[in-house]
Design an enzyme around this catalytic site. Structure first.
Site, mmCIF file in Angstrom:
data_model
loop_
_atom_site.group_PDB
_atom_site.id
_atom_site.type_symbol
_atom_site.label_atom_id
_atom_site.label_comp_id
_atom_site.label_asym_id
_atom_site.label_seq_id
_atom_site.Cartn_x
_atom_site.Cartn_y
_atom_site.Cartn_z
ATOM 1 N N LYS A 45 -5.666 -101.718 -42.048
ATOM 2 C CA LYS A 45 -5.383 -101.934 -42.933
ATOM 3 C C LYS A 45 -5.796 -103.360 -42.352
ATOM 4 O O LYS A 45 -6.298 -104.100 -41.242
ATOM 5 C CB LYS A 45 -3.673 -102.857 -43.393
ATOM 6 C CG LYS A 45 -3.252 -101.275 -42.719
ATOM 7 C CD LYS A 45 -1.463 -102.461 -42.387
ATOM 8 C CE LYS A 45 -0.783 -101.433 -42.832
ATOM 9 N NZ LYS A 45 0.804 -102.312 -42.497
ATOM 10 N N GLU A 82 -59.549 -92.149 -2.279
ATOM 11 C CA GLU A 82 -59.286 -90.875 -1.068
ATOM 12 C C GLU A 82 -57.287 -90.518 -1.843
ATOM 13 O O GLU A 82 -56.820 -91.849 -2.190
ATOM 14 C CB GLU A 82 -58.931 -91.587 0.211
ATOM 15 C CG GLU A 82 -60.370 -91.673 0.892
ATOM 16 C CD GLU A 82 -60.386 -93.115 2.412
ATOM 17 O OE1 GLU A 82 -59.014 -92.733 2.571
ATOM 18 O OE2 GLU A 82 -61.194 -93.385 2.135
ATOM 19 N N MET A 127 5.156 -104.720 -33.143
ATOM 20 C CA MET A 127 4.832 -105.843 -33.978
ATOM 21 C C MET A 127 6.222 -106.638 -33.898
ATOM 22 O O MET A 127 6.531 -106.736 -35.306
ATOM 23 C CB MET A 127 5.375 -104.626 -35.169
ATOM 24 C CG MET A 127 4.065 -103.702 -35.317
ATOM 25 S SD MET A 127 4.891 -101.919 -36.415
ATOM 26 C CE MET A 127 5.792 -101.511 -35.905
ATOM 27 N N PRO A 185 -3.888 -98.034 -25.458
ATOM 28 C CA PRO A 185 -4.283 -99.857 -25.985
ATOM 29 C C PRO A 185 -5.949 -100.371 -25.806
ATOM 30 O O PRO A 185 -5.343 -101.887 -26.810
ATOM 31 C CB PRO A 185 -3.583 -100.127 -24.807
ATOM 32 C CG PRO A 185 -3.387 -99.595 -23.493
ATOM 33 C CD PRO A 185 -3.344 -98.084 -24.304
ATOM 34 N N ILE A 202 4.600 -93.197 -31.230
ATOM 35 C CA ILE A 202 5.205 -94.232 -30.494
ATOM 36 C C ILE A 202 5.029 -94.994 -31.961
ATOM 37 O O ILE A 202 3.654 -95.689 -31.526
ATOM 38 C CB ILE A 202 5.487 -94.861 -29.831
ATOM 39 C CG1 ILE A 202 5.403 -93.952 -28.378
ATOM 40 C CG2 ILE A 202 6.180 -96.252 -29.687
ATOM 41 C CD1 ILE A 202 6.006 -93.916 -27.072
ATOM 42 N N ALA A 238 1.105 -98.927 -25.620
ATOM 43 C CA ALA A 238 0.759 -100.595 -25.418
ATOM 44 C C ALA A 238 1.780 -101.160 -24.380
ATOM 45 O O ALA A 238 1.226 -102.018 -23.952
ATOM 46 C CB ALA A 238 1.483 -101.237 -26.679
ATOM 47 N N ASP A 258 -7.686 -96.509 -37.053
ATOM 48 C CA ASP A 258 -7.048 -96.945 -37.065
ATOM 49 C C ASP A 258 -7.379 -98.502 -36.897
ATOM 50 O O ASP A 258 -8.105 -98.198 -36.095
ATOM 51 C CB ASP A 258 -4.998 -97.095 -36.561
ATOM 52 C CG ASP A 258 -4.179 -96.492 -37.455
ATOM 53 O OD1 ASP A 258 -4.768 -96.016 -38.779
ATOM 54 O OD2 ASP A 258 -3.694 -96.009 -36.923
ATOM 55 N N GLY A 264 -3.946 -95.731 -32.469
ATOM 56 C CA GLY A 264 -3.656 -96.870 -31.371
ATOM 57 C C GLY A 264 -2.720 -96.055 -30.270
ATOM 58 O O GLY A 264 -1.489 -95.866 -30.809
ATOM 59 N N GLY A 265 -2.628 -96.487 -29.189
ATOM 60 C CA GLY A 265 -1.309 -96.471 -28.190
ATOM 61 C C GLY A 265 -1.125 -94.402 -28.090
ATOM 62 O O GLY A 265 -1.773 -93.952 -28.281
ATOM 63 N N VAL A 312 -47.063 -93.231 -2.676
ATOM 64 C CA VAL A 312 -45.927 -93.519 -3.982
ATOM 65 C C VAL A 312 -46.403 -92.887 -5.312
ATOM 66 O O VAL A 312 -46.016 -92.394 -6.297
ATOM 67 C CB VAL A 312 -46.669 -94.970 -4.578
ATOM 68 C CG1 VAL A 312 -45.514 -95.903 -5.695
ATOM 69 C CG2 VAL A 312 -46.149 -95.844 -3.568
ATOM 70 N N GLY A 350 -3.337 -106.515 -24.904
ATOM 71 C CA GLY A 350 -2.602 -105.755 -23.532
ATOM 72 C C GLY A 350 -4.459 -104.868 -22.883
ATOM 73 O O GLY A 350 -4.792 -103.732 -24.194
HETATM 74 N N1 SAH Z 1 0.951 -95.949 -31.800
HETATM 75 C C1 SAH Z 1 0.838 -97.659 -31.377
HETATM 76 C C2 SAH Z 1 1.417 -98.540 -31.551
HETATM 77 C C3 SAH Z 1 2.097 -99.088 -33.337
HETATM 78 S S1 SAH Z 1 2.386 -100.121 -33.318
HETATM 79 C C4 SAH Z 1 1.407 -97.764 -29.239
HETATM 80 O O1 SAH Z 1 1.921 -96.487 -28.811
HETATM 81 O O2 SAH Z 1 0.918 -98.560 -28.643
HETATM 82 C C5 SAH Z 1 1.729 -101.441 -32.809
HETATM 83 C C6 SAH Z 1 2.376 -102.520 -31.988
HETATM 84 O O3 SAH Z 1 1.861 -102.169 -31.027
HETATM 85 C C7 SAH Z 1 1.267 -103.931 -32.136
HETATM 86 O O4 SAH Z 1 2.212 -104.841 -32.870
HETATM 87 C C8 SAH Z 1 1.685 -104.571 -30.772
HETATM 88 O O5 SAH Z 1 2.946 -105.270 -30.954
HETATM 89 C C9 SAH Z 1 1.374 -103.703 -30.235
HETATM 90 N N2 SAH Z 1 -0.176 -103.136 -29.594
HETATM 91 C C10 SAH Z 1 -0.708 -101.417 -29.200
HETATM 92 N N3 SAH Z 1 -1.836 -102.154 -29.390
HETATM 93 C C11 SAH Z 1 -1.995 -103.571 -28.238
HETATM 94 C C12 SAH Z 1 -2.156 -104.198 -27.361
HETATM 95 N N4 SAH Z 1 -3.968 -104.020 -26.871
HETATM 96 N N5 SAH Z 1 -1.854 -105.244 -27.095
HETATM 97 C C13 SAH Z 1 -0.367 -105.805 -27.074
HETATM 98 N N6 SAH Z 1 0.365 -104.769 -28.519
HETATM 99 C C14 SAH Z 1 -0.526 -104.373 -28.815
#
Ligand code: SAH
Length: 483
Positions: free
Chosen positions: A276, A44, A393, A231, A312, A338, A254, A307-308, A23, A422
């Site tokens: 926001k 040893e 949304m 998402p 879109i 999303a 965001d 996001g996402g 070891v 999601g």
């Molecule tokens: N650009 C993003 C959408 C922004 S609009 C995209 O392409 O996904 C924001 C909306 O996206 C939210 O109100 C919801 O309806 C949806 N959204 C984003 N992330 C989400 C998640 N993890 N689960 C469920 N809905 C989601």
């Protein structure tokens, strides 16, 4: 984090190892990769260690341990097969504030030795705070297989070039960019593949031209990379998104961007939350546009994280127009939107030969109850069968959306689902029909972010969820609920 990872310079420093068996030998082999002065206390030695002692690689003190052996020592390792002795060594070392490791004994140890991938001078260390050594080893094997063998040679070459580059490029941000270009460039690829021998003494001279060329091409101006963060699940980031996160000087993100994704950004990048927040100050779109332009004009590399997918319902287009108007360079990295993420993790195929031949993404966020601002939406089209309609949304407007769809001819038996949070560990799916889903969502207390999916494909969730590993979290939650 209970253990703080550091790399300790041990060249020429005295290190004490108590124990002379197999070891101890393993640890000593590791220590000797540095040029530490290893002193072994043991009555040893196993033959391998005896040979090392005879060759003068280690010093052997043929006796039992006593506390004065610790005098002047930088680091101590107890590796005898007697726990009482190991504990005694550990106690004595602790008393003297000498970091001590007792092999395979986390309780007695002050430091633990990670699994390493050695491409010196590059060393990757992996630890699990002692919780899962086998997992740690697995990770090490994976790293071992994907880190190029000549990585160390490349790092050494970079080390040699450092003083020159430092003298030629004063600004630290530009210098970092030089190095990024250097490591992404052909010269680095040639060294990694062995086409160039990094140890060749003439190489630094020969690459002077290449370096000059890279120096010329390092841009002074900043840029903005508009990145889709997906998402929530960080596993859904693209490789380009990851790179943008790690190269950024500043990140503007965001509200929808998950903490796990942000965690992948360069540690010292400045992070600005422009989302926001409930009760918090809201940064307007104009302010965001202005900030993006200003930061880029200061020469910063800005990662605008959304996001996402940024194009879109992400107002990505507006931001790019502002950048183009100001003459700022930009790049766009698409993300998993999303709809795609939620559908995959909920076991809802968005199109299906039997149920949906087309797919519509629409915003549920239209202006007023009375239907003003609704004009832009073609409800007749959305109410038609054989398609899937995804409302972004739409959570705050469920009743209105369902009554519109019905008024325009959709049957109340049409299936629909809401996916809340999601792709995240907290994902929940509520299914129903145009007649009852709004009520069910209210009862379940569904919160934002949530996506509404309308169409017969949502019925597949019932069957597919049970076998869908991506939805493991929500399934286990439902199993608990039904059990
Ligand atoms: N650009 C993003 C959408 C922004 S609009 C995209 O392409 O996904 C924001 C909306 O996206 C939210 O109100 C919801 O309806 C949806 N959204 C984003 N992330 C989400 C998640 N993890 N689960 C469920 N809905 C989601």
């Amino acid at each position: 984090m209970d253990y703080f990872p550091i790399f300790l310079r041990l060249a020429g420093e005295p290190v004490l190892v108590v124990g002379g068996g197999a070891v101890a030998e393993r640890k000593i082999d590791l220590l000797l990769r540095t040029s530490a002065q290893v002193r072994v206390i043991a009555p040893e030695l196993v033959p391998g260690l005896a040979e090392r002692a005879a060759a003068g690689e280690i010093t052997h003190v043929a006796t039992e341990f006593s506390p004065e052996h610790l005098d002047g020592v930088r680091l101590a390792i107890a590796a005898t097969d007697k726990r009482a002795i190991n504990a005694w060594v550990a106690r004595q070392a602790e008393r003297r504030n000498i970091p001590v490791n007792v092999v395979d004994d986390r309780e007695l140890s002050r430091f633990i030795v990670p699994a390493i991938v050695d491409r010196s001078p590059v060393v990757v260390a992996v630890g699990s705070s002692g919780d899962a050594p086998v997992l740690t080893r697995r990770l090490r094997e994976r790293l071992e297989s994907f880190l190029p063998q000549r990585l160390g040679a490349l790092a050494k070459l970079a080390g040699k070039l450092r003083p020159t580059i430092k003298a030629r490029i004063e600004d630290p941000a530009r210098r970092r960019r030089f190095w990024e270009n250097f490591f992404d460039g052909t010269l680095a690829a040639d060294v990694l593949s062995g086409r160039e021998d990094a140890a060749d003494p003439e190489l630094p001279g020969r690459i002077a031209d290449a370096v000059a060329q890279i120096v010329r091409t390092v841009p002074d101006s900043g840029e903005v990379v508009l990145v889709g963060a997906g998402p929530g699940d960080p596993g859904l980031l693209t490789l380009r998104a990851l790179r943008a996160l790690q190269n950024a000087d500043v990140i503007l993100y965001d509200r929808l961007v998950s903490a796990e994704v942000l965690d992948l950004a360069r540690r010292d990048a400045e992070r600005i939350n422009v989302g926001k927040t409930a009760g918090g100050a809201q940064v307007s779109q104009e302010e965001i546009n202005t900030l993006l332009v200003q930061l880029a004009q200061q020469g910063k590399r800005v990662c605008r994280l959304k996001g996402g997918d940024p194009f879109i319902f992400g107002r990505g287009g507006e931001e790019l127009e502002a950048l183009a108007a100001a003459g700022v360079r930009f790049e766009v990295v698409p993300g998993v939107t999303a709809a795609a993420g939620c559908a995959a993790y909920a076991g809802i195929p968005l199109t299906h030969r039997d149920h949906a031949q087309s797919l519509v993404f629409v915003t549920g966020h239209t202006k007023s109850e009375a239907g003003e601002g609704d004009d832009a939406i073609d409800w007749d089209q959305l109410a038609r069968p054989a398609q899937t309609v995804v409302f972004y949304m739409g959570l705050g407007q469920l009743e209105r959306i369902f009554s519109r769809l019905r008024a325009h001819g959709a049957p109340e038996s049409r299936a629909a689902a809401i996916v809340e949070q999601g792709t995240r560990a907290e994902q929940r799916v509520v299914t129903g029909t145009l007649a009852d889903l709004a009520q069910k969502a209210r009862e379940a207390g569904v919160q934002s972010p949530a996506l509404l999916i309308v169409g017969e494909v949502t019925r597949l969730h019932e069957t597919l969820q049970w076998f869908n590993a991506t939805a493991a979290y929500s399934v286990s939650k439902q199993v608990r609920l039904t059990a």
